[in-house]
Design an enzyme around this catalytic site. Structure first.
Site, short mmCIF file in Angstrom:
data_model
loop_
_atom_site.label_atom_id
_atom_site.label_comp_id
_atom_site.label_asym_id
_atom_site.label_seq_id
_atom_site.Cartn_x
_atom_site.Cartn_y
_atom_site.Cartn_z
N LYS A 293 37.03 17.08 15.89
CA LYS A 293 36.54 15.86 16.53
C LYS A 293 35.78 16.19 17.82
CE LYS A 293 41.01 15.32 18.81
NZ LYS A 293 42.33 14.65 18.75
N TYR B 122 27.36 21.10 50.28
CA TYR B 122 27.58 19.70 50.68
C TYR B 122 28.89 19.55 51.44
CZ TYR B 122 23.78 18.24 47.60
OH TYR B 122 22.56 18.07 47.01
C1 LIG Z 1 43.32 15.68 18.51
C2 LIG Z 1 44.42 15.53 17.55
C3 LIG Z 1 45.07 16.65 16.99
C4 LIG Z 1 44.82 18.05 17.48
O1 LIG Z 1 45.51 18.22 18.70
P1 LIG Z 1 45.48 19.60 19.50
O2 LIG Z 1 46.38 19.37 20.65
O3 LIG Z 1 44.07 19.81 19.92
O4 LIG Z 1 45.95 20.64 18.56
C5 LIG Z 1 46.00 16.42 15.98
N1 LIG Z 1 46.29 15.17 15.57
C6 LIG Z 1 45.73 14.07 16.11
C7 LIG Z 1 46.12 12.73 15.64
C8 LIG Z 1 44.79 14.22 17.12
O5 LIG Z 1 44.24 13.13 17.68
#
Ligand SMILES: *Cc1c(COP(=O)(O)O)cnc(C)c1O
Length: 361
Positions: free
Chosen positions: A33, A253
């Site tokens: 994702k 800055y």
């Molecule tokens: C993002 C996500 C994962 C993966 O989690 P990580 O901590 O990156 O391994 C797994 N299950 C769901 C439902 C998620 O949203």
């Protein structure tokens, strides 16, 4: 030359094997994702080609993968939000999470000639998405009878505290989820990266690792190296100036840092406009030609400033590494009060991405 993000495809493959060896009885859904955690979703899918399936958060992300020719199962963690998304998801043969009654209603109204594979999300304690264990079985029955739902409706849950292996909340979540799964006797998916590596009782039939595949530790104060992971993204740039400043010169800055003596200060071509965290304080480590030096002064949009007293021979054009090979992203995240996930996702379009196939070691 501007900043580059080198993406090591062999490290992705290595980290995927690490997930498999940690959960040998489970199949692996590689989570890609948010543009593959900022690494480029197609690049990530290429390095993770041996995964059994992929997961994305949204239908649009799943369609992007399908359009690129990926034919593995693709799970949409958030499911469909509208009839249009359900229809599009069905056309692209995406597997949809059902976490809310509104999604059951969408399925009831969906064309039964184009059935979709569904996973039922059980809220075992995260209290973000899903049906509480007490209602999950009823919803499962309802879904299983719908002509628009295809095949077995599997069960999913998500762990809220798995990153802390001393926290009993994970055990409590399992105690709420497992009885439902046992009564229904269907396939399950429970584990994110932290559960995959740290909670062997919380794997289920399909593990869903994300961050570990990109080579950052999923654990609180964890070390990717100790977890057996290799960094995938190395973010680097070049020195654009080396200035010899007198004692008392204030840097950048707000003048938040002052030279305690006459000293060389390097300027590197990267800043928050590239995704380097603006909250990284003076002292955050940076590599110059592979050696650690401290960042000094505020992070600007296009530049950072470095204390080069320990590396007085550096020159304009020398390589500066912000995280990755030789400098764990977890360490930079900690310094900046965030997590490696956010650093990776925050790298902006201005950074040039290049695939590399690093040596196996
Ligand atoms: C993002 C996500 C994962 C993966 O989690 P990580 O901590 O990156 O391994 C797994 N299950 C769901 C439902 C998620 O949203």
């Amino acid at each position: 030359m501007g900043p580059r993000a080198l993406i090591d495809l062999s490290a992705l493959a290595h980290n995927l094997r690490r997930a498999r060896s940690a959960a040998p009885a489970s199949r692996v859904i590689a989570v890609v994702k948010s543009n593959g955690y900022g690494h480029g979703v197609l690049r990530a899918a290429k390095g993770l080609a041996e995964a059994d399936a992929f997961a994305v958060a949204r239908v649009s992300e799943g369609i992007e993968l399908r359009s690129a020719g990926i034919d593995k199962p693709i799970m949409v963690l958030g499911g469909a939000r509208t009839a249009q998304e359900l229809s599009d998801g069905s056309d692209s043969n995406l597997e949809l999470m059902v976490h809310h009654h509104s999604q059951v209603t969408l399925l009831e109204n969906h064309d039964s000639a184009r059935p979709v594979t569904c996973w039922l999300k059980v809220d075992s304690g995260m209290h973000r998405l899903g049906f509480l264990p007490g209602e999950a079985e009823t919803v499962w029955q309802r879904l299983s009878e719908l002509p628009s739902v295809q095949g077995e409706v599997r069960l999913v849950t998500h762990m809220a505290n798995a990153d802390d292996i001393s926290d009993n909340a994970t055990i409590a979540q399992l105690e709420r989820f497992n009885p439902v799964a046992e009564r229904l006797g269907v396939q399950t998916s429970i584990a994110n990266s932290a559960s995959t590596l740290g909670w062997p009782n919380a794997h289920g039939d399909w593990v869903r690792p994300g961050i570990m595949l990109y080579g950052a530790s999923p654990f609180l104060n964890g070390s990717a190296e100790q977890d057996g992971l290799r960094p995938v993204m190395t973010l680097e740039t070049r020195l654009m100036a080396v200035n010899h400043l007198p004692e008392g010169s204030s840097i950048g800055y707000g003048g938040t840092w002052c030279c305690p003596e006459a000293m060389p200060v390097g300027v590197a071509a990267i800043g928050y406009g590239d995704g380097y965290p603006r909250h990284a304080p003076s002292g955050t480590p940076v590599l110059v030609n592979g050696k650690r030096v401290p960042l000094v002064g505020r992070v600007s949009m296009d530049m950072i400033t470095l204390d080069l007293r320990s590396q007085p021979d550096t020159e304009v054009g020398d390589t500066v590494t912000l995280w990755g090979e030789g400098l764990p992203a977890d360490e930079i995240a900690r310094a900046a009060g965030t997590i490696a996930y956010e650093l990776f996702c925050g790298v902006t379009r201005r950074v040039r991405f290049e695939e590399v196939d690093g040596q196996e070691h």
